[in-house]
Design an enzyme around this catalytic site. Structure first.
Site, PDB file in Angstrom:
ATOM      1  N   GLU A 292       0.856  -1.191   0.000  1.00 43.44           N
ATOM      2  CA  GLU A 292       0.000   0.000   0.000  1.00 43.44           C
ATOM      3  C   GLU A 292       0.889   1.237   0.000  1.00 43.44           C
ATOM      4  OE1 GLU A 292      -2.290   2.104  -0.649  1.00 43.44           O
ATOM      5  OE2 GLU A 292      -3.946   1.282   0.568  1.00 43.44           O
ATOM      6  N   HIS A 293       0.424   2.279  -0.646  1.00 44.17           N
ATOM      7  CA  HIS A 293       1.153   3.546  -0.657  1.00 44.17           C
ATOM      8  C   HIS A 293       1.001   4.226   0.706  1.00 44.17           C
ATOM      9  CE1 HIS A 293       0.816   3.751  -5.292  1.00 44.17           C
ATOM     10  NE2 HIS A 293       2.073   3.487  -4.952  1.00 44.17           N
ATOM     11  N   TYR A 470      -5.293   4.258  -0.224  1.00 45.66           N
ATOM     12  CA  TYR A 470      -6.322   3.421  -0.860  1.00 45.66           C
ATOM     13  C   TYR A 470      -5.864   2.728  -2.147  1.00 45.66           C
ATOM     14  CZ  TYR A 470      -8.430   7.423   1.623  1.00 45.66           C
ATOM     15  OH  TYR A 470      -8.692   8.443   2.499  1.00 45.66           O
ATOM     16  N   HIS A 471      -4.633   2.221  -2.135  1.00 46.66           N
ATOM     17  CA  HIS A 471      -4.116   1.514  -3.307  1.00 46.66           C
ATOM     18  C   HIS A 471      -3.557   0.142  -2.927  1.00 46.66           C
ATOM     19  CE1 HIS A 471      -3.215   5.834  -4.940  1.00 46.66           C
ATOM     20  NE2 HIS A 471      -4.477   5.500  -5.131  1.00 46.66           N
ATOM     21  N   PRO A 472      -4.343  -0.727  -2.268  1.00 49.69           N
ATOM     22  CA  PRO A 472      -3.806  -2.037  -1.869  1.00 49.69           C
ATOM     23  C   PRO A 472      -3.673  -2.981  -3.068  1.00 49.69           C
ATOM     24  CG  PRO A 472      -6.140  -1.922  -1.349  1.00 49.69           C
ATOM     25  CD  PRO A 472      -5.753  -0.554  -1.843  1.00 49.69           C
TER      26      PRO A 472
END
Length: 542
Positions: A292-293, A470-472
């Site tokens: 994740e970021h 919100y980039h899993p």
């Protein structure tokens, strides 16, 4: 019991693209199952409605990751879309592909067909670029990509300040090079959100060979031996079944797809035994490799009082005027992505390509916008995001109940290199904020209340406030090593009739927002699946 050629579980960015392309063949019957609702709501269609979607659970699963030991034992909010379109129904609508090297790395790791040059045609096929066709952009595709319709003056000042600090202006983050500062393009059409559902699903919902069922929580994949033959799903507590003649395809995302594999008996035996689930196939990588970021937001006071402050009298007045503007022209703040401008920079001169992304928000915010008191402040918020983190987390089961949330452990900043990169990104941000165009507008720091004076204070601030953006990805990673879950055709290792098609297959996180690449994964998977179908037919004829 109904029978289909293909069953797709999850109508997110990948699932919508996949359902569209597979059902283009009238001889192919497709079932698309979505646990959320239809998403046919003005809250979703209106871009600024994402604020409501983040705060409330109507269109948001509102997951929470485990308390993070590296982040002062804080739980981390993980919003995911709860409607057709998945998270593209509630995201910030930024159209970003990432960097050429991201995809070339996948190919170098043995994933044939996944280099940038091989994926670029899918990016072009999927989009309708309002600026027109070019070497890097296509027209006539389902997904509309447009310039933003709400360019707040303070967002423009961020771009000016960046160039004053030596960051080159970049008119197209998805062109020849990503590095630079500029305006984000959006997945909007005529000033409204253009989610994966709006792009790929809504226009083809009347196809007789495409069945879409919402409010359907898939409980398990059904196997005969090592072959997936169907699914069981729940609607309002009642169990239903569907049979797949050819394949079951999981498109539940980085949280949902590994959860369903585990519920179905696919994964490490120890994890399954803990919940009394009979193992179908040993696959140790299911739910591992979560990336994740990691992101941290700094907020400054806008001394000109011209930024967005929705709960102030002036802000209420502007919002009322913008509501009229939006209804008539589909422009203004209600058309905003919130992060209107941004940048991709290198944290140091020693780094070959951008490893930091900035999102500039022309308003004060905290805790994903859920701290409403910040709407009383005129301010600007800037996200600093580590693009290629080294830290790895996991997804596992809380119970054998398919309606229970999975256990999410982001494990952010567990690798010290991510902390070093984040600190460097924040220091570089100080250079931009100190440049004339922003210095004349921003006065004092709101978050944190005092400027970090030392490296130690900066790290303390990060551990107190760092979050996710919100980039899993990565929990069903593509590859050939012992922790890989799918091969480069996205078929689950060791099983028949089962694929995973979503961001969970990414071996490594791309350098940017993940929505557009997720749709491309669906596009490419459709071609691979249909090619396999043709090959099987030819073999049967022969």
């Amino acid at each position: 019991m109904k029978t289909f050629d293909y069953i797709i579980v999850g109508a997110g960015s990948s699932g919508c693209a996949l359902a569209n392309r597979l059902s283009q063949d009238p001889e192919v019957n497709v079932l698309l199952l979505e646990a959320g609702g239809s998403g046919d709501s003005p809250i979703i269609k209106t871009p600024a409605g994402l604020i409501i979607s983040l705060i409330f659970g109507t269109f948001n699963w509102c997951y929470n990751a485990l308390n993070q030991r590296t982040l002062n034992n804080r739980a981390i909010f993980c919003p995911r879309g709860k409607a057709l379109g998945g998270s593209s129904a509630i995201n910030g609508m930024l159209y970003i592909r990432g960097q050429r090297q991201d995809y070339d790395l996948w190919a170098e790791q043995g994933n044939k067909g996944w280099s940038f040059d091989e994926l670029l045609p899918y990016f072009k096929r999927s989009q309708h670029q309002e600026r027109g066709a070019s070497e890097y952009h296509g027209v006539g595709g389902p997904l509309n990509v447009a310039n933003g319709r709400s360019n707040q003056p303070i967002s423009a000042d961020f771009i000016k300040a960046g160039t004053e600090a030596g960051v080159p202006f970049n008119p197209d983050f998805n062109g020849a090079a990503q590095e630079g500062i500029g305006w984000y393009q959006t997945t909007q059409k005529d000033g409204q959100r253009h989610s994966a559902a709006a792009a790929y699903l809504t226009p083809v919902m009347n196809r007789p060979n495409l069945t879409v069922i919402t409010g359907a929580t898939t409980a398990k994949v059904v196997f005969e031996g090592k072959k997936a033959v169907g699914v069981e799903y729940l609607i309002k507590g009642l169990r239903h079944s569907a049979t797949a003649e050819t394949e079951v395809i999981l498109s539940g995302g980085a949280f949902g797809s590994p959860q369903l594999l585990l519920l179905s008996g696919v994964g490490p035996k120890a994890k399954l035994d803990e919940h009394g689930i009979e193992q179908v196939h040993e696959l140790p990588g299911v739910g591992e490799n979560l990336q994740e970021h990691v992101d941290v937001v700094r907020v400054w006071k806008d001394k000109t009082n011209s930024a967005i402050a929705m709960f102030r009298p002036k802000g209420i007045w502007h919002l009322a005027k913008d509501a009229v503007n939006y209804v008539i022209h589909r422009r203004g703040f209600l058309a905003s992505t919130m992060a209107e401008s941004g940048a991709f920079v290198r944290s140091s001169e020693d780094v070959e390509r951008p490893d930091i992304q900035y999102h500039f928000v022309p308003a004060a915010m905290d805790d994903h916008g859920r701290s409403l008191r910040y709407n009383l402040s005129y301010g600007a918020s800037i996200h600093t995001c580590v693009l290629r983190p080294y830290s790895r987390g996991s997804v596992s089961l809380a119970s054998s109940d398919p309606t229970a949330d999975p256990i999410i452990d982001l494990n952010m900043l567990s690798d010290s290199r991510d902390m070093d990169t984040l600190k460097a990104g924040l220091r570089k941000l100080d250079e931009i904020v100190s440049a004339p165009s922003l210095a004349q507008r921003l006065s004092y720091s709101i978050i944190p209340k005092q400027e970090p004076a030392s490296d130690q204070e900066l790290e303390q601030f990060i551990r107190a406030k760092a979050n996710n953006i919100y980039h899993p990805v990565g929990t069903c990673k593509m590859g050939n090593d012992e922790m890989a879950v799918v091969d480069d055709e996205l078929r689950v290792h060791g099983l028949e009739g089962l694929r995973v098609v979503d961001a969970s297959i990414m071996p490594t996180l791309i350098s940017g927002n993940t929505n557009a690449p997720s749709m491309v994964i669906g596009e490419k998977a459709a071609d691979m699946i249909l090619a396999a179908r043709v090959a099987d037919t030819q073999e049967q004829v022969a």
